[in-house]
Design a protein around this motif. Structure first.
Motif, PDB file in Angstrom:
ATOM      1  N   GLN A  66     -43.703  -8.793  36.316  1.00 24.49           N
ATOM      2  CA  GLN A  66     -42.539  -9.491  36.903  1.00 24.49           C
ATOM      3  C   GLN A  66     -41.307  -8.646  37.227  1.00 24.49           C
ATOM      4  OE1 GLN A  66     -41.851 -12.896  37.532  1.00 24.49           O
ATOM      5  NE2 GLN A  66     -43.918 -12.844  36.948  1.00 24.49           N
ATOM      6  N   HIS A  70     -39.926  -7.828  41.057  1.00 25.74           N
ATOM      7  CA  HIS A  70     -38.456  -8.320  41.356  1.00 25.74           C
ATOM      8  C   HIS A  70     -37.599  -7.074  41.760  1.00 25.74           C
ATOM      9  CE1 HIS A  70     -38.851 -12.204  38.793  1.00 25.74           C
ATOM     10  NE2 HIS A  70     -38.949 -12.582  40.180  1.00 25.74           N
ATOM     11  N   ASP A  71     -38.024  -5.653  40.995  1.00 22.33           N
ATOM     12  CA  ASP A  71     -37.155  -4.698  41.494  1.00 22.33           C
ATOM     13  C   ASP A  71     -37.593  -4.297  43.072  1.00 22.33           C
ATOM     14  OD1 ASP A  71     -36.134  -3.833  39.311  1.00 22.33           O
ATOM     15  OD2 ASP A  71     -37.384  -2.247  38.676  1.00 22.33           O
ATOM     16  N   HIS A  73     -38.794  -6.544  45.261  1.00 22.87           N
ATOM     17  CA  HIS A  73     -38.372  -7.541  46.206  1.00 22.87           C
ATOM     18  C   HIS A  73     -36.772  -7.448  46.257  1.00 22.87           C
ATOM     19  CE1 HIS A  73     -37.635 -11.675  48.201  1.00 22.87           C
ATOM     20  NE2 HIS A  73     -36.982 -11.862  47.163  1.00 22.87           N
ATOM     21  N   TYR A  74     -36.083  -7.001  45.151  1.00 22.90           N
ATOM     22  CA  TYR A  74     -34.604  -7.040  45.605  1.00 22.90           C
ATOM     23  C   TYR A  74     -34.259  -5.707  46.426  1.00 22.90           C
ATOM     24  CZ  TYR A  74     -29.763  -5.922  43.666  1.00 22.90           C
ATOM     25  OH  TYR A  74     -28.230  -5.672  43.418  1.00 22.90           O
ATOM     26  N   ALA A 100     -32.504 -12.452  45.315  1.00 24.16           N
ATOM     27  CA  ALA A 100     -33.165 -11.440  44.663  1.00 24.16           C
ATOM     28  C   ALA A 100     -32.651 -10.829  43.687  1.00 24.16           C
ATOM     29  CB  ALA A 100     -33.727 -10.383  45.658  1.00 24.16           C
ATOM     30  N   ARG A 101     -31.217 -10.559  43.647  1.00 25.05           N
ATOM     31  CA  ARG A 101     -30.291 -10.156  42.793  1.00 25.05           C
ATOM     32  C   ARG A 101     -30.378 -10.618  41.472  1.00 25.05           C
ATOM     33  NH1 ARG A 101     -24.379  -9.293  42.214  1.00 25.05           N
ATOM     34  NH2 ARG A 101     -24.042  -7.261  41.175  1.00 25.05           N
ATOM     35  N   ALA A 103     -32.790 -12.594  40.180  1.00 30.49           N
ATOM     36  CA  ALA A 103     -33.992 -12.858  39.964  1.00 30.49           C
ATOM     37  C   ALA A 103     -34.195 -11.398  38.967  1.00 30.49           C
ATOM     38  CB  ALA A 103     -35.182 -12.932  40.749  1.00 30.49           C
ATOM     39  N   GLN A 104     -33.984 -10.236  39.613  1.00 26.04           N
ATOM     40  CA  GLN A 104     -34.036  -8.985  39.053  1.00 26.04           C
ATOM     41  C   GLN A 104     -33.278  -8.808  37.784  1.00 26.04           C
ATOM     42  OE1 GLN A 104     -31.701  -6.210  39.223  1.00 26.04           O
ATOM     43  NE2 GLN A 104     -33.273  -4.450  39.012  1.00 26.04           N
ATOM     44  N   THR A 107     -35.093 -10.887  34.950  1.00 25.18           N
ATOM     45  CA  THR A 107     -36.163 -10.090  34.579  1.00 25.18           C
ATOM     46  C   THR A 107     -35.591  -8.958  33.533  1.00 25.18           C
ATOM     47  OG1 THR A 107     -37.330 -10.810  36.629  1.00 25.18           O
ATOM     48  CG2 THR A 107     -38.370  -9.229  35.295  1.00 25.18           C
TER      49      THR A 107
END
Length: 202
Positions: A66, A70-71, A73-74, A100-101, A103-104, A107
């Protein structure tokens, strides 16, 4: 010594031998049973430790998957937004960056309770660059002067590009910790990335 006395002694020795044999057999049986139970307990504890270790690795693997996703994707969402700003309107890209921010951030909050100190230390450098890139990207988005905006967007894009090697190093360390890889690759360097004073220039 009379024959009767000898017969009595022999009888006593025989009975004593029979009783002693039964007692010794009982002791040996109990000892063997105790050893068997101890062996089974050791096996049970070893299996429990193995199961616990596997559960911990599975939890860590899920966390690392994850965090890595997420890193990336961001970073990718910001890069897409930066290129969209360079070429014109970017409303949908701005919404993707915000999503994205969040979610990151969520996580990373979970990872701070699970991940190793080594991974957290290395990933925090990535997060620092992502945070700086986000701040600079928002400044560029608000910039009214076109040439200044383009210059700022170039800085953001360069910074986002420089994150890729760091992500690779974080991922290499994660793979070792979840036993997906036996050792770190030759190119691994925990000091990869921009120095703090270089980050300040962005």
């Amino acid at each position: 010594m009379s024959g009767a006395t000898i017969s009595v002694i022999i009888a006593i020795v025989g009975v004593g031998g029979t009783l002693a044999s039964a007692v010794i057999t009982q002791i040996l049986t109990q000892r063997a049973e105790l050893q068997r139970l101890e062996r089974e307990e050791r096996i049970r504890l070893a299996e429990q430790r193995t199961a616990d270790d596997q559960r911990r690795i599975d939890q860590l693997r899920n966390c690392y998957v994850q965090m890595n996703a997420h890193d990336r994707h961001y970073r990718d969402a910001m890069l897409a937004y930066a290129y969209a700003l360079k070429s014109g309107s970017a409303e949908t890209d701005a919404a993707e960056v915000a999503s994205a921010r969040r979610a990151q951030r969520d996580t990373r909050a979970e990872a701070q309770l699970i991940a190793s100190d080594a991974v957290l230390d290395l990933e925090s450098r990535v997060n620092t660059q992502l945070t700086i890139a986000y701040r600079r990207l928002m400044e560029a988005a608000d910039e009214s002067d076109s040439s200044t905006r383009q210059a700022r967007l170039k800085q953001v894009i360069d910074l986002l590009d420089s994150i890729i090697p760091q992500l690779g190093h974080v991922r290499a360390l994660m793979r070792v910790e979840v036993t997906a890889s036996q050792e770190l690759p030759d190119w691994y360097n925990p000091e990869i990335g921009l120095a703090q004073n270089q980050l300040a220039d962005y």
